[in-house]
Design a protein around this motif. Structure first.
Motif, PDB file in Angstrom:
ATOM      1  N   GLY A  61       0.847  -1.207   0.000  1.00  8.19           N
ATOM      2  CA  GLY A  61       0.000   0.000   0.000  1.00  8.19           C
ATOM      3  C   GLY A  61       0.871   1.240   0.000  1.00  8.19           C
ATOM      4  O   GLY A  61       0.581   2.236   0.662  1.00  8.19           O
ATOM      5  N   SER A  98       1.953   3.245  -2.619  1.00  8.85           N
ATOM      6  CA  SER A  98       1.969   4.196  -3.741  1.00  8.85           C
ATOM      7  C   SER A  98       1.557   5.603  -3.305  1.00  8.85           C
ATOM      8  O   SER A  98       1.772   6.566  -4.033  1.00  8.85           O
ATOM      9  N   GLN A  99       0.951   5.731  -2.139  1.00 10.76           N
ATOM     10  CA  GLN A  99       0.509   7.055  -1.669  1.00 10.76           C
ATOM     11  C   GLN A  99       0.254   7.015  -0.157  1.00 10.76           C
ATOM     12  O   GLN A  99       0.338   5.957   0.462  1.00 10.76           O
ATOM     13  N   ILE A 133      -0.110   7.001   3.775  1.00 12.34           N
ATOM     14  CA  ILE A 133       0.672   6.528   4.926  1.00 12.34           C
ATOM     15  C   ILE A 133       1.715   5.491   4.504  1.00 12.34           C
ATOM     16  O   ILE A 133       2.861   5.530   4.963  1.00 12.34           O
ATOM     17  N   ARG A 146      -1.007  -1.118  -6.527  1.00  9.55           N
ATOM     18  CA  ARG A 146      -1.425  -1.447  -7.901  1.00  9.55           C
ATOM     19  C   ARG A 146      -0.970  -0.413  -8.918  1.00  9.55           C
ATOM     20  O   ARG A 146      -0.729  -0.727 -10.069  1.00  9.55           O
ATOM     21  N   ASN A 147      -0.862   0.849  -8.504  1.00 11.36           N
ATOM     22  CA  ASN A 147      -0.614   1.928  -9.462  1.00 11.36           C
ATOM     23  C   ASN A 147       0.878   2.051  -9.807  1.00 11.36           C
ATOM     24  O   ASN A 147       1.671   2.602  -9.045  1.00 11.36           O
ATOM     25  N   ASP A 190      -1.776  -6.522  -7.206  1.00  5.77           N
ATOM     26  CA  ASP A 190      -3.003  -6.413  -6.417  1.00  5.77           C
ATOM     27  C   ASP A 190      -2.919  -7.391  -5.239  1.00  5.77           C
ATOM     28  O   ASP A 190      -2.701  -8.586  -5.439  1.00  5.77           O
ATOM     29  N   LEU A 191      -3.095  -6.872  -4.032  1.00  2.16           N
ATOM     30  CA  LEU A 191      -3.002  -7.728  -2.851  1.00  2.16           C
ATOM     31  C   LEU A 191      -4.151  -8.733  -2.769  1.00  2.16           C
ATOM     32  O   LEU A 191      -4.097  -9.679  -1.992  1.00  2.16           O
ATOM     33  N   THR A 231      -2.820  -1.539   3.569  1.00  5.77           N
ATOM     34  CA  THR A 231      -3.677  -1.628   2.376  1.00  5.77           C
ATOM     35  C   THR A 231      -4.616  -0.435   2.372  1.00  5.77           C
ATOM     36  O   THR A 231      -4.581   0.397   3.281  1.00  5.77           O
ATOM     37  N   ARG A 290     -10.438  -5.078  11.045  1.00  2.00           N
ATOM     38  CA  ARG A 290      -9.169  -4.658  11.644  1.00  2.00           C
ATOM     39  C   ARG A 290      -9.063  -5.222  13.065  1.00  2.00           C
ATOM     40  O   ARG A 290      -7.962  -5.482  13.545  1.00  2.00           O
ATOM     41  N   THR A 326      -5.681  11.338   9.307  1.00  2.00           N
ATOM     42  CA  THR A 326      -4.394  11.674   8.682  1.00  2.00           C
ATOM     43  C   THR A 326      -4.648  12.269   7.302  1.00  2.00           C
ATOM     44  O   THR A 326      -5.527  11.779   6.567  1.00  2.00           O
ATOM     45  N   THR A 336      -4.588  12.337   3.996  1.00  2.00           N
ATOM     46  CA  THR A 336      -4.308  11.521   2.800  1.00  2.00           C
ATOM     47  C   THR A 336      -5.545  11.542   1.898  1.00  2.00           C
ATOM     48  O   THR A 336      -6.613  12.025   2.297  1.00  2.00           O
ATOM     49  N   ARG A 347      -7.374   9.062   1.165  1.00  2.00           N
ATOM     50  CA  ARG A 347      -8.405   8.226   1.794  1.00  2.00           C
ATOM     51  C   ARG A 347      -9.326   9.082   2.671  1.00  2.00           C
ATOM     52  O   ARG A 347     -10.536   8.942   2.656  1.00  2.00           O
TER      53      ARG A 347
END
Ligand SMILES: NC(=O)c1ccc[n+]([C@@H]2O[C@H](COP(=O)([O-])OP(=O)(O)OC[C@H]3O[C@@H](n4cnc5c(N)ncnc54)[C@H](OP(=O)(O)O)[C@@H]3O)[C@@H](O)[C@H]2O)c1
Length: 262
Positions: A14, A16-17, A19, A39-40, A64-65, A92, A160, A189, A191, A193
């Protein structure tokens, strides 16, 4: 402080961006050789270029996970490029919002494929080598939702918690082998997301993302969102040489948001 991870091989997923990327950067800045995955491919290429430009060592695999073979591909690539994985940071994307009462079974399955099974597969791939070598660091990125479930985020709250239970159990099983297992729960945070979640929640509640953000900030004692680099600094310590006796813990990086004593 020298975190004692110079030359160690680290896998950050995870990455690519947000955290994950910040953690990859922090570990590379400490001298770890970092394999980034997400993925990116375009974003990963830029991230690796930036780390190398700063004098760090990094490589990437776009994957892809959700695919069961991703974990073994990452293990093989890390070994080929840098050496066996000594540090695993399992991160992720977050699942979509939704209420516990109304989410269908397929949504739960998909969320488990995002939040739980990839971490399990990554761990199964790297753990035997860590135990054999007598040194390893496993860190899963979770959420403050493991301490205080968040309204309308039932998938995150439940899965989680499952990962946290797995981490705690595993930590006790492998502690004597020099492997630590911890979880890091980010608070709010800055981001993509979090922007996305605020936009979706604002629409659902008939308010604006800006108003919602102001309401949220009022709940955070620090009065602001975290910068991903602040979360990453804690992650770097949790996988450090110095953190050898810190295992089975869920560390919240939340500006004081969660109220529970433990
Ligand atoms: N930001 C917050 O306030 C906050 C708070 C609590 C918890 N968290 C949790 O902490 C984690 C990181 O947060 P963030 O804000 O950095 O999230 P983010 O900006 O959405 O980044 C998620 C990362 O995961 C990757 N990813 C997503 N699905 C993937 C898949 N199927 N296979 C491989 N890689 C995948 C994404 O890259 P690609 O799209 O390139 O694959 C990206 O690199 C998330 O689980 C999030 O829910 C965040």
């Amino acid at each position: 402080m020298d975190l004692g991870i110079k030359g160690k091989t680290a896998l950050v997923t995870g990455a690519s961006q947000g955290i994950g990327l910040a953690i990859a950067r922090a570990l590379a800045a400490e001298g770890a050789r970092v394999l980034l995955s997400a993925r990116n491919e375009e974003k990963l290429t830029l991230a690796v270029q930036a780390i190398k430009a700063g004098g760090g060592e990094a490589s990437y695999l776009a994957a892809d996970l959700n695919q069961p073979q991703t974990a073994t591909r990452l293990k093989a690539l890390a070994e080929q490029e840098f050496g066996p994985i000594e540090i695993l940071v399992g991160n992720t994307g977050g699942p979509p919002p939704g209420e516990a009462a109304s989410l269908d079974e397929e949504s739960w399955r998909q969320a488990a494929e995002l939040l739980f099974y990839p971490q399990l597969r990554l761990t199964r791939a790297v753990l035997p080598g860590m135990r054999e070598r007598g040194w390893g660091r496993i860190l899963y990125v979770t959420s403050i939702s493991v301490k205080e479930p968040i309204e309308n985020l039932a998938l995150s709250n439940a899965l989680r918690a499952a990962l946290s239970g797995y981490a705690k159990t595993l930590a006790r099983e492998v502690a004597a082998d020099g492997v630590t297992v911890n979880t890091l729960g980010p608070g709010y945070t800055a981001t993509e997301r979090v922007n996305d979640l605020f936009a979706k929640n604002a629409q659902r509640l008939g308010t604006s993302p800006k108003e919602l953000l102001a309401e949220q900030l009022a709940q955070i004692p620090a009065g602001r969102l975290a910068d991903p680099s602040e979360t990453a600094a804690v992650a770097a310590f949790l996988v450090s040489r110095q953190a050898a006796y810190l295992t089975g813990q869920a560390i919240m990086v939340d500006g004081g948001y969660t109220r529970g004593l433990l």
